[in-house]
Design a protein around this motif. Structure first.
Motif, PDB file in Angstrom:
ATOM      1  N   THR A   2       0.835  -1.205   0.000  1.00 24.24           N
ATOM      2  CA  THR A   2       0.000   0.000   0.000  1.00 24.24           C
ATOM      3  C   THR A   2       0.870   1.257   0.000  1.00 24.24           C
ATOM      4  OG1 THR A   2      -0.174  -0.113   2.433  1.00 24.24           O
ATOM      5  CG2 THR A   2      -1.876  -1.242   1.137  1.00 24.24           C
ATOM      6  N   ALA A   3       1.006   1.912   1.134  1.00 26.27           N
ATOM      7  CA  ALA A   3       1.852   3.104   1.252  1.00 26.27           C
ATOM      8  C   ALA A   3       2.116   3.331   2.735  1.00 26.27           C
ATOM      9  CB  ALA A   3       1.186   4.312   0.591  1.00 26.27           C
TER      10      ALA A   3
ATOM     11  N   SER B 143       4.537   0.691   2.578  1.00 25.18           N
ATOM     12  CA  SER B 143       5.578   0.864   1.565  1.00 25.18           C
ATOM     13  C   SER B 143       5.842   2.349   1.393  1.00 25.18           C
ATOM     14  CB  SER B 143       5.146   0.245   0.232  1.00 25.18           C
ATOM     15  OG  SER B 143       4.222   1.101  -0.432  1.00 25.18           O
ATOM     16  N   LYS B 144       6.800   2.654   0.538  1.00 26.52           N
ATOM     17  CA  LYS B 144       7.068   4.054   0.214  1.00 26.52           C
ATOM     18  C   LYS B 144       6.024   4.611  -0.743  1.00 26.52           C
ATOM     19  CE  LYS B 144      12.084   3.570   0.738  1.00 26.52           C
ATOM     20  NZ  LYS B 144      13.387   3.593   0.020  1.00 26.52           N
ATOM     21  N   GLY B 145       5.339   3.729  -1.478  1.00 21.55           N
ATOM     22  CA  GLY B 145       4.319   4.195  -2.406  1.00 21.55           C
ATOM     23  C   GLY B 145       4.338   3.450  -3.724  1.00 21.55           C
ATOM     24  N   SER B 146       3.726   4.046  -4.730  1.00 19.19           N
ATOM     25  CA  SER B 146       3.398   3.347  -5.970  1.00 19.19           C
ATOM     26  C   SER B 146       4.584   2.759  -6.721  1.00 19.19           C
ATOM     27  CB  SER B 146       2.640   4.305  -6.903  1.00 19.19           C
ATOM     28  OG  SER B 146       1.355   4.567  -6.405  1.00 19.19           O
ATOM     29  N   ALA B 147       5.660   3.513  -6.876  1.00 21.74           N
ATOM     30  CA  ALA B 147       6.791   2.989  -7.645  1.00 21.74           C
ATOM     31  C   ALA B 147       7.395   1.774  -6.949  1.00 21.74           C
ATOM     32  CB  ALA B 147       7.846   4.079  -7.855  1.00 21.74           C
TER      33      ALA B 147
ATOM     34  N   ARG C  70       7.667  -4.425  -5.870  1.00 26.64           N
ATOM     35  CA  ARG C  70       7.357  -5.492  -4.925  1.00 26.64           C
ATOM     36  C   ARG C  70       6.289  -6.436  -5.470  1.00 26.64           C
ATOM     37  NH1 ARG C  70       6.923  -2.698   0.948  1.00 26.64           N
ATOM     38  NH2 ARG C  70       6.750  -4.894   1.573  1.00 26.64           N
ATOM     39  N   MET C  71       5.344  -5.873  -6.220  1.00 27.48           N
ATOM     40  CA  MET C  71       4.335  -6.707  -6.868  1.00 27.48           C
ATOM     41  C   MET C  71       5.000  -7.679  -7.827  1.00 27.48           C
ATOM     42  SD  MET C  71       1.027  -7.271  -7.454  1.00 27.48           S
ATOM     43  CE  MET C  71       1.461  -8.975  -7.729  1.00 27.48           C
ATOM     44  N   ARG C  72       6.036  -7.210  -8.482  1.00 28.02           N
ATOM     45  CA  ARG C  72       6.723  -8.009  -9.498  1.00 28.02           C
ATOM     46  C   ARG C  72       7.642  -9.060  -8.878  1.00 28.02           C
ATOM     47  NH1 ARG C  72       8.505 -10.955 -12.619  1.00 28.02           N
ATOM     48  NH2 ARG C  72       9.343 -10.570 -14.716  1.00 28.02           N
ATOM     49  N   PHE C  73       8.304  -8.733  -7.775  1.00 27.17           N
ATOM     50  CA  PHE C  73       9.399  -9.586  -7.322  1.00 27.17           C
ATOM     51  C   PHE C  73       9.274 -10.143  -5.897  1.00 27.17           C
ATOM     52  CE2 PHE C  73      11.478  -6.649 -10.442  1.00 27.17           C
ATOM     53  CZ  PHE C  73      11.714  -7.602 -11.418  1.00 27.17           C
ATOM     54  N   GLU C  74       8.476  -9.539  -5.036  1.00 26.46           N
ATOM     55  CA  GLU C  74       8.467  -9.971  -3.636  1.00 26.46           C
ATOM     56  C   GLU C  74       7.556 -11.173  -3.426  1.00 26.46           C
ATOM     57  OE1 GLU C  74       7.308  -8.152   0.731  1.00 26.46           O
ATOM     58  OE2 GLU C  74       8.273  -6.832  -0.734  1.00 26.46           O
ATOM     59  N   GLN C  75       8.088 -12.179  -2.747  1.00 26.41           N
ATOM     60  CA  GLN C  75       7.349 -13.409  -2.473  1.00 26.41           C
ATOM     61  C   GLN C  75       6.074 -13.104  -1.684  1.00 26.41           C
ATOM     62  OE1 GLN C  75       8.281 -16.419  -3.560  1.00 26.41           O
ATOM     63  NE2 GLN C  75       6.554 -17.500  -2.658  1.00 26.41           N
ATOM     64  N   GLY C  76       4.962 -13.642  -2.138  1.00 29.04           N
ATOM     65  CA  GLY C  76       3.697 -13.519  -1.413  1.00 29.04           C
ATOM     66  C   GLY C  76       2.872 -12.305  -1.750  1.00 29.04           C
TER      67      GLY C  76
ATOM     68  N   VAL D  40       9.449  16.281  -2.375  1.00 26.32           N
ATOM     69  CA  VAL D  40       8.751  15.634  -3.489  1.00 26.32           C
ATOM     70  C   VAL D  40       8.378  14.180  -3.227  1.00 26.32           C
ATOM     71  CG1 VAL D  40       9.783  17.171  -5.191  1.00 26.32           C
ATOM     72  CG2 VAL D  40      10.939  15.025  -4.625  1.00 26.32           C
ATOM     73  N   GLY D  41       8.404  13.755  -1.962  1.00 25.77           N
ATOM     74  CA  GLY D  41       8.086  12.355  -1.673  1.00 25.77           C
ATOM     75  C   GLY D  41       9.346  11.512  -1.639  1.00 25.77           C
ATOM     76  N   ALA D  42       9.243  10.346  -1.024  1.00 28.55           N
ATOM     77  CA  ALA D  42      10.390   9.455  -0.902  1.00 28.55           C
ATOM     78  C   ALA D  42      10.718   8.816  -2.245  1.00 28.55           C
ATOM     79  CB  ALA D  42      10.090   8.367   0.130  1.00 28.55           C
ATOM     80  N   LEU D  43      12.004   8.487  -2.446  1.00 23.39           N
ATOM     81  CA  LEU D  43      12.376   7.717  -3.628  1.00 23.39           C
ATOM     82  C   LEU D  43      11.602   6.405  -3.635  1.00 23.39           C
ATOM     83  CD1 LEU D  43      16.255   8.186  -3.849  1.00 23.39           C
ATOM     84  CD2 LEU D  43      14.574   8.914  -5.538  1.00 23.39           C
ATOM     85  N   GLY D  44      11.037   6.054  -4.768  1.00 20.09           N
ATOM     86  CA  GLY D  44      10.227   4.856  -4.860  1.00 20.09           C
ATOM     87  C   GLY D  44       8.749   5.104  -4.640  1.00 20.09           C
ATOM     88  N   SER D  45       8.390   6.360  -4.343  1.00 21.44           N
ATOM     89  CA  SER D  45       6.986   6.673  -4.089  1.00 21.44           C
ATOM     90  C   SER D  45       6.306   7.202  -5.347  1.00 21.44           C
ATOM     91  CB  SER D  45       6.857   7.723  -2.976  1.00 21.44           C
ATOM     92  OG  SER D  45       7.335   8.988  -3.419  1.00 21.44           O
ATOM     93  N   GLY D  46       4.991   7.037  -5.399  1.00 20.19           N
ATOM     94  CA  GLY D  46       4.234   7.639  -6.486  1.00 20.19           C
ATOM     95  C   GLY D  46       4.268   9.151  -6.408  1.00 20.19           C
TER      96      GLY D  46
END
Length: 361
Positions: A32-33, A63-67, A72-78, A144-150
């Motif tokens: 999520t975020a 999470s940090k956000g969308s990016a 994590r959607m692509r690579f994180e187990q579960g 401007v938000g954290a690196l990795g965030s939308g």
């Protein structure tokens, strides 16, 4: 003792078929975020009102956000589900189209489940700042938000669209929401904090009336030429005073971006079945989400609109959702109309690649 052991064994054998017949609860995760944002509340709603009735134990992760969620959607187990901003999803597609193998590897297997709601973009300045409108942020120090965030991607894209140039590197600080507000009001190292969150967002609902003495939200000036340059990607919206009655005294015009529920193009039969049940539960329990979940659910429509090029729904969930939506529409007393048919070599990293987390330097 022998008789007792024998009886225990017989009882175990008698219970074995029932145990085998009981389906195991699937254990999945959704990214999520931050804990102060809206995404995490949406994730908790999905876990309670959708996943649980579908026999899925859905763990809601910060999470940090969308990016970061895309990665994590692509690579994180579960991790089987993610919440992603539309501009972030499109940015990955654009990078893939431009030739980035990393971006293509990450985004091409991802699939959409459902468009959700619009997220408001807050441009927060100090209360005594001379700035009043969004288009006045040029050459200002920005959180401007954290690196990795939308948020980071949105902030960069908005600035580029408005002013025709990237944010100067010296003017951008990659801070999470809480860090940005501290930098804005305590050490005053930035002039504006850019925050993306669906209203009402916990970050702002927790503020006391005294907050208006320290911060204000910049307004969208629809007559400014800079505004015309961004409204093809982002859309005018309103931050309502009723969302933050403790400290906001008037509605604030701003910009917004769409959020999506995302998954992966799974082929494993057990996962396909579990996600199919999730889709069915999403449809049948949608009224409960709107009645009991975050207020943003009231803005979500249970429909699957046509998508832009490169965007795809996840077919097993799309099939279940369309069938359920069609069935509900047909059975609804007084319903009118029918569902609209839907169209089926090493180099320095760019700043956008850095923000998206696909920099391999």
């Amino acid at each position: 003792m022998r008789i007792r052991s024998l009886l225990t064994g017989l009882i175990g054998i008698a219970l074995l078929p029932a145990a085998l017949a009981a389906p195991a609860t699937a254990e999945y995760k959704i990214v999520t975020a931050s804990k102060s944002g809206t995404y995490i509340q949406i994730g908790r709603d999905l876990a309670k009102w959708v996943a649980e009735p579908a026999g899925i134990d859905l763990e809601v992760l910060e999470s940090k956000g969308s990016a970061e969620n895309v990665h994590r959607m692509r690579f994180e187990q579960g991790v089987k589900l993610a919440l992603v901003q539309s501009d972030v999803y499109q940015a990955f597609l654009d990078q893939a189209k431009a030739g980035s193998a990393d971006a293509g590897n990450i985004i091409r297997p991802l699939r959409l489940i459902l468009p959700l709601y619009d997220e408001e973009i807050y441009f927060v300045a100090r209360a005594d700042s001379p700035l009043n409108s969004i288009h006045e942020i040029r050459n200002k120090k920005l959180g401007v938000g954290a690196l990795g965030s939308g948020t980071a991607l949105s902030a960069r894209t908005l600035y580029q669209l408005m002013f025709g140039e990237p944010i100067p590197a010296a003017n951008a600080q990659y801070l999470n929401n809480e860090e940005a507000l501290a930098a804005l009001t305590v050490d005053k190292s930035i002039d504006v904090a850019i925050i993306v969150a669906g209203q009402p967002a916990k970050l702002f609902t927790d503020m006391k009336p005294e907050a208006r003495n320290f911060i204000k939200i910049l307004k969208l000036d629809e007559k400014a030429p800079e505004t015309a340059r961004v409204t093809k990607t982002y859309f005018p919206a309103t931050i309502r005073a009723t969302s933050y009655p403790s400290w906001l005294t008037a509605d604030i015009p701003t910009l917004t971006i769409k959020a999506y529920l995302v998954t992966y193009d799974y082929g494993l039969q057990s996962t396909v079945g579990n996600l199919g049940r999730f889709a069915e539960s999403l449809c049948t329990n949608f009224d409960k989400l709107q009645a009991n979940g975050h207020p943003k659910w009231k803005q979500v429509k249970l429909e699957l609109p046509a998508l832009s090029q490169g965007w795809r729904y996840y077919p097993p969930m799309e099939k279940r959702l369309r069938a359920c939506i069609s069935s509900q529409t047909a059975s609804r007393v007084g319903a009118f109309g029918k569902a609209t048919p839907q169209a089926p070599p090493q180099r320095p990293c760019t700043e956008q690649e850095l923000v998206l987390g696909i920099c391999n330097r």
